[in-house]
Design a protein around this motif. Structure first.
Motif, PDB file in Angstrom:
ATOM      1  N   LYS A   7       5.901  -8.448   9.245  1.00 55.85           N
ATOM      2  CA  LYS A   7       5.978  -7.781   7.817  1.00 55.85           C
ATOM      3  C   LYS A   7       7.399  -8.087   7.391  1.00 55.85           C
ATOM      4  CE  LYS A   7       1.339  -6.765   7.884  1.00 55.85           C
ATOM      5  NZ  LYS A   7       0.502  -7.579   6.760  1.00 55.85           N
ATOM      6  N   ASP A  26       3.719  -9.822   3.773  1.00 53.53           N
ATOM      7  CA  ASP A  26       3.686 -10.642   4.940  1.00 53.53           C
ATOM      8  C   ASP A  26       4.869 -11.625   4.855  1.00 53.53           C
ATOM      9  OD1 ASP A  26       0.656 -10.036   6.164  1.00 53.53           O
ATOM     10  OD2 ASP A  26       0.511  -9.992   3.977  1.00 53.53           O
ATOM     11  N   ARG A  73      -5.441 -10.746  -2.544  1.00 54.64           N
ATOM     12  CA  ARG A  73      -4.877  -9.512  -1.596  1.00 54.64           C
ATOM     13  C   ARG A  73      -5.589  -8.285  -1.732  1.00 54.64           C
ATOM     14  NH1 ARG A  73      -2.051  -5.600  -1.984  1.00 54.64           N
ATOM     15  NH2 ARG A  73      -1.984  -5.574  -4.174  1.00 54.64           N
ATOM     16  N   ARG A  74      -6.039  -8.103  -3.093  1.00 54.20           N
ATOM     17  CA  ARG A  74      -6.408  -6.837  -3.695  1.00 54.20           C
ATOM     18  C   ARG A  74      -7.780  -6.525  -3.117  1.00 54.20           C
ATOM     19  NH1 ARG A  74      -6.047  -5.637  -9.792  1.00 54.20           N
ATOM     20  NH2 ARG A  74      -7.311  -3.635  -9.005  1.00 54.20           N
ATOM     21  N   ASP A  77      -7.445  -6.167   0.902  1.00 49.45           N
ATOM     22  CA  ASP A  77      -6.631  -4.671   1.280  1.00 49.45           C
ATOM     23  C   ASP A  77      -7.128  -3.668   0.549  1.00 49.45           C
ATOM     24  OD1 ASP A  77      -5.076  -6.407   2.743  1.00 49.45           O
ATOM     25  OD2 ASP A  77      -3.561  -6.269   1.517  1.00 49.45           O
ATOM     26  N   ASP A  78      -7.969  -3.800  -0.589  1.00 49.87           N
ATOM     27  CA  ASP A  78      -8.369  -2.441  -1.137  1.00 49.87           C
ATOM     28  C   ASP A  78      -9.785  -2.308  -1.475  1.00 49.87           C
ATOM     29  OD1 ASP A  78      -5.645  -2.235  -1.875  1.00 49.87           O
ATOM     30  OD2 ASP A  78      -5.854  -2.964  -4.163  1.00 49.87           O
ATOM     31  N   ALA A  81     -11.434  -3.936   3.148  1.00 46.31           N
ATOM     32  CA  ALA A  81     -10.677  -3.379   4.457  1.00 46.31           C
ATOM     33  C   ALA A  81     -11.745  -2.152   4.953  1.00 46.31           C
ATOM     34  CB  ALA A  81      -9.145  -2.735   4.025  1.00 46.31           C
ATOM     35  N   ASP A  88     -10.989  -8.669   9.621  1.00 54.41           N
ATOM     36  CA  ASP A  88      -9.671  -8.722   9.374  1.00 54.41           C
ATOM     37  C   ASP A  88      -8.685  -9.861  10.171  1.00 54.41           C
ATOM     38  OD1 ASP A  88      -8.072  -7.070   7.575  1.00 54.41           O
ATOM     39  OD2 ASP A  88      -6.878  -6.657   9.245  1.00 54.41           O
ATOM     40  N   ARG A  91      -7.834 -12.405   7.537  1.00 56.10           N
ATOM     41  CA  ARG A  91      -7.064 -11.889   6.327  1.00 56.10           C
ATOM     42  C   ARG A  91      -5.721 -13.016   5.880  1.00 56.10           C
ATOM     43  NH1 ARG A  91      -1.975  -9.296   5.528  1.00 56.10           N
ATOM     44  NH2 ARG A  91      -1.995  -8.083   3.446  1.00 56.10           N
TER      45      ARG A  91
END
Length: 288
Positions: A7, A26, A73-74, A77-78, A81, A88, A91
């Motif tokens: 990260k 990332d 991404r949303r 991750d939101d 997840a 995962d 991802r």
């Protein structure tokens, strides 16, 4: 720490008129954005000749690619997840495919492709798998990672769920370009409740599904797409401009075949008329 899990020390953001912010944490994604092949997309218009009708439509494939990445991404991750149906480990693969899905587009997109018999998806594959900065970044994840990303974009991957997030009837690609194109053309047709659609998305083994409670938001999305096609993408002035551009390109191609000498040609101009265009020559082409 493996490169795939690295990260940034501090999250980077891009200010975006559609999603407010595009978030990057990332390291691999940040490195991909910095490659010359991805930066080239700043010089490729998203809507080709449509800016001649809607003068604000000057946005690029670069904007759009970041937007598709942010939506994916949303979702991951939101929304996905922690759900047992979502792996995962996929991802980073999904994020990279979303970011790079339009990498091979040439100037004026489909008009250009039709005249010179180019396939932007094939050039996307060549960029990802060839001797490029993008390929070098992806190889740092694993030796087979570029191939996996290319397969997702080509819709040949065995990971159907990942493919459906980027290419299906309700995918991140369509959700971004409808809103982005509406914003930059100044019309209201492309507005729909994306927040609601994201909230009711659920992962399944081979595709993304939508809860029944989200039916009305999906209907709104479908009507938005319908209106955008008739009022913007199929606008008669935009289509006539595309026809004129196509005829100009056909004429230029004819003159080249007749050995006409272009007095003020750029160094790489005639390379597009060759039967076999190299990836290096292709990457020099833009709309500037």
């Amino acid at each position: 720490m493996a490169y795939s899990a690295e990260k940034l020390s501090e999250e980077k953001v891009f200010k975006d008129p559609v999603h407010r912010y595009v978030h990057v944490r990332d390291l691999a994604i940040w490195d991909l954005i910095g490659t010359k092949e991805f930066q080239r997309l700043r010089r490729i218009k998203q809507l080709g000749t449509t800016f001649l009708t809607f003068h604000g439509a000057e946005h690029s494939r670069f904007n759009h690619s970041l937007g598709v990445y942010e939506i994916v991404r949303r979702i991951i991750d939101d929304v996905f997840a922690g759900r047992p149906e979502w792996n995962d480990d996929d991802r980073l693969l999904t994020l990279c495919a979303a970011l790079l899905h339009d990498l091979g587009h040439g100037p004026f997109s489909h008009s250009f492709e039709k005249v010179f018999d180019f396939d932007h998806e094939e050039f996307t594959r060549q960029i990802i798998l060839g001797n490029t900065e993008v390929n070098n970044v992806l190889l740092r994840v694993s030796p087979d990672f570029p191939k996996k990303v290319a397969e997702v974009i080509a819709k040949t991957s065995e990971k159907k769920l990942v493919v459906s997030m980027i290419s299906s009837q309700i995918d991140a690609d369509r959700m971004d370009y409808l809103q982005r194109d509406a914003y930059f053309t100044g019309v209201s047709y492309g507005q729909f409740d994306m927040e609601r659609i994201l909230r009711v998305m659920r992962p399944r083994e081979d595709q993304v599904v939508i809860k029944k409670s989200g039916m009305h938001a999906v209907e709104d999305y479908i009507m938005s797409r319908y209106q955008m096609y008739w009022q913007v993408y199929f606008h008669p002035v935009s289509r006539s401009a595309e026809v004129i551009l196509t005829k100009i390109l056909h004429r230029a191609k004819q003159l080249f075949e007749e050995n006409y000498t272009f007095k003020y040609e750029p160094i790489h101009f005639t390379s597009i008329f060759n039967e076999k265009v190299t990836l290096e020559d292709y990457l020099k082409l833009d709309e500037s």
